[in-house]
Design a protein around this motif. Sequence first.
Motif, PDB file in Angstrom:
ATOM      1  N   SER A   1      34.036  44.788  50.808  1.00 50.20           N
ATOM      2  CA  SER A   1      34.802  43.961  49.872  1.00 50.20           C
ATOM      3  C   SER A   1      34.718  42.483  50.243  1.00 50.20           C
ATOM      4  O   SER A   1      34.625  41.625  49.366  1.00 50.20           O
TER       5      SER A   1
ATOM      6  N   GLU B   1      31.523  36.470  44.911  1.00 49.95           N
ATOM      7  CA  GLU B   1      32.307  35.982  43.770  1.00 49.95           C
ATOM      8  C   GLU B   1      32.720  34.523  43.958  1.00 49.95           C
ATOM      9  O   GLU B   1      32.632  33.719  43.037  1.00 49.95           O
TER      10      GLU B   1
ATOM     11  N   ASN C   1      40.265  50.557  46.523  1.00 47.23           N
ATOM     12  CA  ASN C   1      38.797  50.552  46.574  1.00 47.23           C
ATOM     13  C   ASN C   1      38.284  51.993  46.471  1.00 47.23           C
ATOM     14  O   ASN C   1      39.064  52.939  46.531  1.00 47.23           O
TER      15      ASN C   1
ATOM     16  N   ASP D   1      35.478  54.867  42.474  1.00 46.98           N
ATOM     17  CA  ASP D   1      34.517  55.837  41.945  1.00 46.98           C
ATOM     18  C   ASP D   1      34.863  57.254  42.402  1.00 46.98           C
ATOM     19  O   ASP D   1      34.306  58.224  41.914  1.00 46.98           O
TER      20      ASP D   1
ATOM     21  N   THR E   1      38.827  48.688  42.540  1.00 44.58           N
ATOM     22  CA  THR E   1      37.474  48.157  42.759  1.00 44.58           C
ATOM     23  C   THR E   1      36.513  49.260  43.225  1.00 44.58           C
ATOM     24  O   THR E   1      36.948  50.288  43.749  1.00 44.58           O
ATOM     25  N   ILE E   2      35.252  48.989  43.023  1.00 42.60           N
ATOM     26  CA  ILE E   2      34.193  49.757  43.682  1.00 42.60           C
ATOM     27  C   ILE E   2      33.354  48.697  44.395  1.00 42.60           C
ATOM     28  O   ILE E   2      32.412  48.129  43.835  1.00 42.60           O
TER      29      ILE E   2
ATOM     30  N   ARG F   1      29.615  48.585  44.657  1.00 40.99           N
ATOM     31  CA  ARG F   1      28.837  48.252  43.444  1.00 40.99           C
ATOM     32  C   ARG F   1      29.272  46.910  42.880  1.00 40.99           C
ATOM     33  O   ARG F   1      28.979  46.593  41.721  1.00 40.99           O
ATOM     34  N   ASN F   2      30.036  46.167  43.668  1.00 47.05           N
ATOM     35  CA  ASN F   2      30.463  44.844  43.228  1.00 47.05           C
ATOM     36  C   ASN F   2      31.361  44.877  42.005  1.00 47.05           C
ATOM     37  O   ASN F   2      31.422  43.924  41.244  1.00 47.05           O
ATOM     38  N   ASP F   3      32.042  45.973  41.843  1.00 46.33           N
ATOM     39  CA  ASP F   3      32.785  46.196  40.621  1.00 46.33           C
ATOM     40  C   ASP F   3      34.271  45.885  40.827  1.00 46.33           C
ATOM     41  O   ASP F   3      34.900  46.450  41.724  1.00 46.33           O
ATOM     42  N   GLY F   4      34.814  44.988  40.042  1.00 51.02           N
ATOM     43  CA  GLY F   4      36.248  44.699  40.083  1.00 51.02           C
ATOM     44  C   GLY F   4      36.635  43.521  40.962  1.00 51.02           C
ATOM     45  O   GLY F   4      37.785  43.095  40.972  1.00 51.02           O
TER      46      GLY F   4
ATOM     47  N   ASP G   1      35.828  40.453  40.650  1.00 50.22           N
ATOM     48  CA  ASP G   1      36.211  39.282  39.855  1.00 50.22           C
ATOM     49  C   ASP G   1      37.714  39.315  39.577  1.00 50.22           C
ATOM     50  O   ASP G   1      38.396  38.294  39.628  1.00 50.22           O
ATOM     51  N   GLU G   2      38.213  40.514  39.337  1.00 56.58           N
ATOM     52  CA  GLU G   2      39.648  40.640  39.069  1.00 56.58           C
ATOM     53  C   GLU G   2      40.470  40.343  40.336  1.00 56.58           C
ATOM     54  O   GLU G   2      41.552  39.765  40.264  1.00 56.58           O
TER      55      GLU G   2
END
Length: 327
Positions: A76, A83, A206, A209, A241-242, A245-248, A250-251
């Motif tokens: 993370s 980010e 985190n 998934d 977040t994941i 996979r760089n997911d979430g 930004d939030e």
Amino acid sequence: MTARPSLRRDRGDGSAVGDLVSRARDGDPRAVARLISLVEDESPLLRDVTGALAPHTGRARIVGITGSPGVGKSTSTSALVGELRKAGQRVGVLAVDPSSPFSGGALLGDRVRMQDHALDKEVYIRSMASRGHLGGLSWATPQALRVLEAAGCDVILIETVGVGQSEVEIAAMADTTLVLIAPGMGDGIQAAKAGILEIGDVYVINKADRDGADTLRRDLRSMLALADRTEGEWKPPIVKTIASRNDGLDEVVTEIDRHHAWLESSGQLAVRRTRRARDEIEAIALTALRARWGDVHGRSELDDLAAGVAAGDSDPYAAADALLAEL
Ligand SMILES: Nc1nc2c(ncn2[C@@H]2O[C@H](COP(=O)(O)OP(=O)(O)OP(=O)(O)O)[C@@H](O)[C@H]2O)c(=O)[nH]1
Ligand SMILES: [Mg+2]
């Protein structure tokens, strides 16, 4: 590792330190690294260093990242750096391992993970260990933060390895504390135990998934509603977040920004920073006191006083007063 030419000949006049600080401010990563080494090594130049850094501190946002081993802190952190770099921020990363006597070793895996950013001149990455310092992290980490602030970092991420007390200590040093949890790690129960319900400003679920992320979010939300939180009206958000996979992420950055805006508007930023300075002064003073105490203790005063108390010639309060008078 970079070689460290001796600064010994400059001891006392501080000019070498002034030069290092101005090079660090110009963004020279070697100067930043050297300054942090001076902190870690408890160099006699430390007073000069902190004095020279002081006018250049107080601007960076400090974000602590905590959570159980393996929850995804390093992944993370690396994704967050990405980010923040997209947003044009200069970023410092301090990976702190309170349990390891060596910096680097335990965090080697993290370094590898951080290689995405290794060539980015706007990113400083450093791992630190407490090395059994008296006063430990509470003393050294804030000084390393000062170095990174003076080097113009807009945001400094502190990743801590380990659980319990160190998490709370890191939270005390950060403006915003991220607490990471993940499904399938028994974190629902651990959360309450480790006291993390009190320290998080932003909660990150985190490994979203995996199965159980939504259940975990629900459980956490109800536990947070019950937790005794004292600092005003901030309601810590929960972000999924994941990281792998760089997911979430930004939030997560959005929530860090929102928390920072709240800290400023509520006056809590000043409160936290003053409290942090207080802790820092106290840690330095107590470390000095312990060192002097060691000096006194090493001599025979205490033995003499103890013999007097044991024989009934003196009382322990008078003996303690006599000992303190020596400090
Ligand atoms: N499935 C899944 N795996 C992830 C995710 N994020 C991280 N991981 C994996 O989880 C493992 C641990 O990740 P780290 O980032 O090293 O976790 P850490 O919290 O820094 O671990 P320590 O520093 O040892 O406490 C690695 O294998 C990661 O690839 C995620 O979102 N989903
Ligand atoms: Mg890690």
